[in-house]
Design a protein around this motif. Structure first.
Motif, PDB file in Angstrom:
ATOM      1  N   ALA A 276      18.835   9.661   5.139  1.00  0.00           N
ATOM      2  CA  ALA A 276      17.544   9.737   4.453  1.00  0.00           C
ATOM      3  C   ALA A 276      17.101   8.345   3.991  1.00  0.00           C
ATOM      4  N   PHE A 277      18.039   7.540   3.508  1.00  0.00           N
ATOM      5  CA  PHE A 277      17.672   6.187   3.075  1.00  0.00           C
ATOM      6  C   PHE A 277      17.346   5.267   4.248  1.00  0.00           C
ATOM      7  N   GLU A 278      17.944   5.498   5.399  1.00  0.00           N
ATOM      8  CA  GLU A 278      17.557   4.736   6.595  1.00  0.00           C
ATOM      9  C   GLU A 278      16.093   5.019   6.927  1.00  0.00           C
ATOM     10  N   LYS A 279      15.703   6.289   6.876  1.00  0.00           N
ATOM     11  CA  LYS A 279      14.311   6.670   7.115  1.00  0.00           C
ATOM     12  C   LYS A 279      13.400   6.085   6.036  1.00  0.00           C
ATOM     13  N   PHE A 280      13.844   6.125   4.791  1.00  0.00           N
ATOM     14  CA  PHE A 280      13.111   5.581   3.656  1.00  0.00           C
ATOM     15  C   PHE A 280      12.774   4.101   3.886  1.00  0.00           C
ATOM     16  N   VAL A 281      13.779   3.311   4.239  1.00  0.00           N
ATOM     17  CA  VAL A 281      13.580   1.871   4.473  1.00  0.00           C
ATOM     18  C   VAL A 281      12.657   1.652   5.664  1.00  0.00           C
ATOM     19  N   LYS A 282      12.831   2.419   6.728  1.00  0.00           N
ATOM     20  CA  LYS A 282      11.989   2.276   7.911  1.00  0.00           C
ATOM     21  C   LYS A 282      10.525   2.518   7.580  1.00  0.00           C
ATOM     22  N   ILE A 283      10.245   3.575   6.830  1.00  0.00           N
ATOM     23  CA  ILE A 283       8.873   3.895   6.465  1.00  0.00           C
ATOM     24  C   ILE A 283       8.279   2.806   5.574  1.00  0.00           C
ATOM     25  N   LEU A 284       9.037   2.356   4.597  1.00  0.00           N
ATOM     26  CA  LEU A 284       8.516   1.361   3.665  1.00  0.00           C
ATOM     27  C   LEU A 284       8.290  -0.002   4.318  1.00  0.00           C
ATOM     28  N   THR A 285       9.093  -0.349   5.305  1.00  0.00           N
ATOM     29  CA  THR A 285       8.980  -1.680   5.892  1.00  0.00           C
ATOM     30  C   THR A 285       8.103  -1.751   7.130  1.00  0.00           C
ATOM     31  N   GLN A 286       7.669  -0.622   7.655  1.00  0.00           N
ATOM     32  CA  GLN A 286       6.755  -0.700   8.803  1.00  0.00           C
ATOM     33  C   GLN A 286       5.411  -1.213   8.313  1.00  0.00           C
ATOM     34  N   ASN A 287       4.818  -2.116   9.058  1.00  0.00           N
ATOM     35  CA  ASN A 287       3.544  -2.741   8.748  1.00  0.00           C
ATOM     36  C   ASN A 287       3.573  -3.561   7.466  1.00  0.00           C
ATOM     37  N   SER A 288       4.763  -4.029   7.037  1.00  0.00           N
ATOM     38  CA  SER A 288       4.808  -4.845   5.820  1.00  0.00           C
ATOM     39  C   SER A 288       4.967  -6.309   6.162  1.00  0.00           C
TER      40      SER A 288
ATOM     41  N   ASN B 126       0.812  -1.226   0.000  1.00  0.00           N
ATOM     42  CA  ASN B 126       0.000   0.000   0.000  1.00  0.00           C
ATOM     43  C   ASN B 126       0.844   1.275   0.000  1.00  0.00           C
ATOM     44  N   LYS B 127       2.094   1.158  -0.460  1.00  0.00           N
ATOM     45  CA  LYS B 127       2.972   2.331  -0.537  1.00  0.00           C
ATOM     46  C   LYS B 127       3.574   2.425  -1.925  1.00  0.00           C
ATOM     47  N   LEU B 128       3.689   3.659  -2.409  1.00  0.00           N
ATOM     48  CA  LEU B 128       4.346   3.956  -3.678  1.00  0.00           C
ATOM     49  C   LEU B 128       5.537   4.856  -3.374  1.00  0.00           C
ATOM     50  N   ALA B 129       6.680   4.553  -3.959  1.00  0.00           N
ATOM     51  CA  ALA B 129       7.870   5.358  -3.688  1.00  0.00           C
ATOM     52  C   ALA B 129       8.648   5.588  -4.973  1.00  0.00           C
ATOM     53  N   THR B 130       9.370   6.689  -4.990  1.00  0.00           N
ATOM     54  CA  THR B 130      10.245   7.018  -6.112  1.00  0.00           C
ATOM     55  C   THR B 130      11.581   7.485  -5.552  1.00  0.00           C
ATOM     56  N   VAL B 131      12.646   6.957  -6.136  1.00  0.00           N
ATOM     57  CA  VAL B 131      14.006   7.393  -5.797  1.00  0.00           C
ATOM     58  C   VAL B 131      14.625   7.908  -7.086  1.00  0.00           C
ATOM     59  N   GLU B 132      15.247   9.073  -7.007  1.00  0.00           N
ATOM     60  CA  GLU B 132      15.873   9.669  -8.182  1.00  0.00           C
ATOM     61  C   GLU B 132      17.326  10.019  -7.885  1.00  0.00           C
ATOM     62  N   PHE B 133      18.202   9.540  -8.745  1.00  0.00           N
ATOM     63  CA  PHE B 133      19.623   9.868  -8.675  1.00  0.00           C
ATOM     64  C   PHE B 133      19.975  10.676  -9.915  1.00  0.00           C
ATOM     65  N   TRP B 134      20.444  11.903  -9.707  1.00  0.00           N
ATOM     66  CA  TRP B 134      20.815  12.799 -10.803  1.00  0.00           C
ATOM     67  C   TRP B 134      22.331  12.794 -10.961  1.00  0.00           C
TER      68      TRP B 134
ATOM     69  N   TYR C  16       4.551   7.772  -0.933  1.00  0.00           N
ATOM     70  CA  TYR C  16       3.117   8.029  -0.761  1.00  0.00           C
ATOM     71  C   TYR C  16       2.496   6.792  -0.143  1.00  0.00           C
ATOM     72  N   ASP C  17       1.816   6.968   0.986  1.00  0.00           N
ATOM     73  CA  ASP C  17       1.124   5.878   1.671  1.00  0.00           C
ATOM     74  C   ASP C  17      -0.330   5.883   1.229  1.00  0.00           C
ATOM     75  N   CYS C  18      -0.721   4.870   0.447  1.00  0.00           N
ATOM     76  CA  CYS C  18      -2.084   4.803  -0.094  1.00  0.00           C
ATOM     77  C   CYS C  18      -3.118   4.570   0.998  1.00  0.00           C
ATOM     78  N   ALA C  19      -2.760   3.818   2.042  1.00  0.00           N
ATOM     79  CA  ALA C  19      -3.703   3.547   3.131  1.00  0.00           C
ATOM     80  C   ALA C  19      -4.019   4.825   3.901  1.00  0.00           C
ATOM     81  N   LEU C  20      -3.018   5.666   4.088  1.00  0.00           N
ATOM     82  CA  LEU C  20      -3.208   6.930   4.802  1.00  0.00           C
ATOM     83  C   LEU C  20      -3.663   8.047   3.865  1.00  0.00           C
ATOM     84  N   ASP C  21      -3.543   7.809   2.545  1.00  0.00           N
ATOM     85  CA  ASP C  21      -3.805   8.833   1.527  1.00  0.00           C
ATOM     86  C   ASP C  21      -2.979  10.085   1.836  1.00  0.00           C
ATOM     87  N   ASP C  22      -1.661   9.858   2.019  1.00  0.00           N
ATOM     88  CA  ASP C  22      -0.790  10.952   2.441  1.00  0.00           C
ATOM     89  C   ASP C  22       0.633  10.728   1.930  1.00  0.00           C
ATOM     90  N   GLN C  23       1.274  11.811   1.550  1.00  0.00           N
ATOM     91  CA  GLN C  23       2.690  11.770   1.203  1.00  0.00           C
ATOM     92  C   GLN C  23       3.459  11.796   2.520  1.00  0.00           C
TER      93      GLN C  23
END
Length: 95
Positions: A83-95, A41-49, A59-66
């Motif tokens: 930032a990537f530590e936070k990224f992984v934590k958010i994506l893996t909580q409740n998974s 229920n999460k959509l994520a984008t990572v961009e390397f320039w 974006y958390d679809c269950a919460l309808d919130d970025q």
């Protein structure tokens, strides 16, 4: 950091997510490597320039919130790992 670093360091921590890779040339911050993730229920984008910018968005679809939206400049490269530590934590909580 780039897509190869992501595949080696971050991707193994994200079991159950589908990943889609794309790239674009000559953007505002140089060439772009984009990784889109979908799962739990999460959509994520990572961009390397190529000029050193890194973008992270979740974006958390269950919460309808970025729940995360960060653009780090080349001068902030010491913050990318954190930032990537936070990224992984958010994506893996409740998974």
């Amino acid at each position: 950091m780039d897509g190869a670093w992501f595949n080696e360091s971050v991707k193994p921590l994200l079991k159950g997510f589908s990943l889609e890779y794309s790239s674009f040339a000559d953007g505002d911050f140089g060439d772009l490597e984009r990784i889109e993730l979908d799962g739990f229920n999460k959509l994520a984008t990572v961009e390397f320039w190529s000029k050193g910018w890194v973008g992270i968005d979740i974006y958390d679809c269950a919460l309808d919130d970025q729940v995360m939206n960060i653009l780090l400049s080349p001068k902030e490269k010491e913050s990318v790992s954190q930032a990537f530590e936070k990224f992984v934590k958010i994506l893996t909580q409740n998974s």
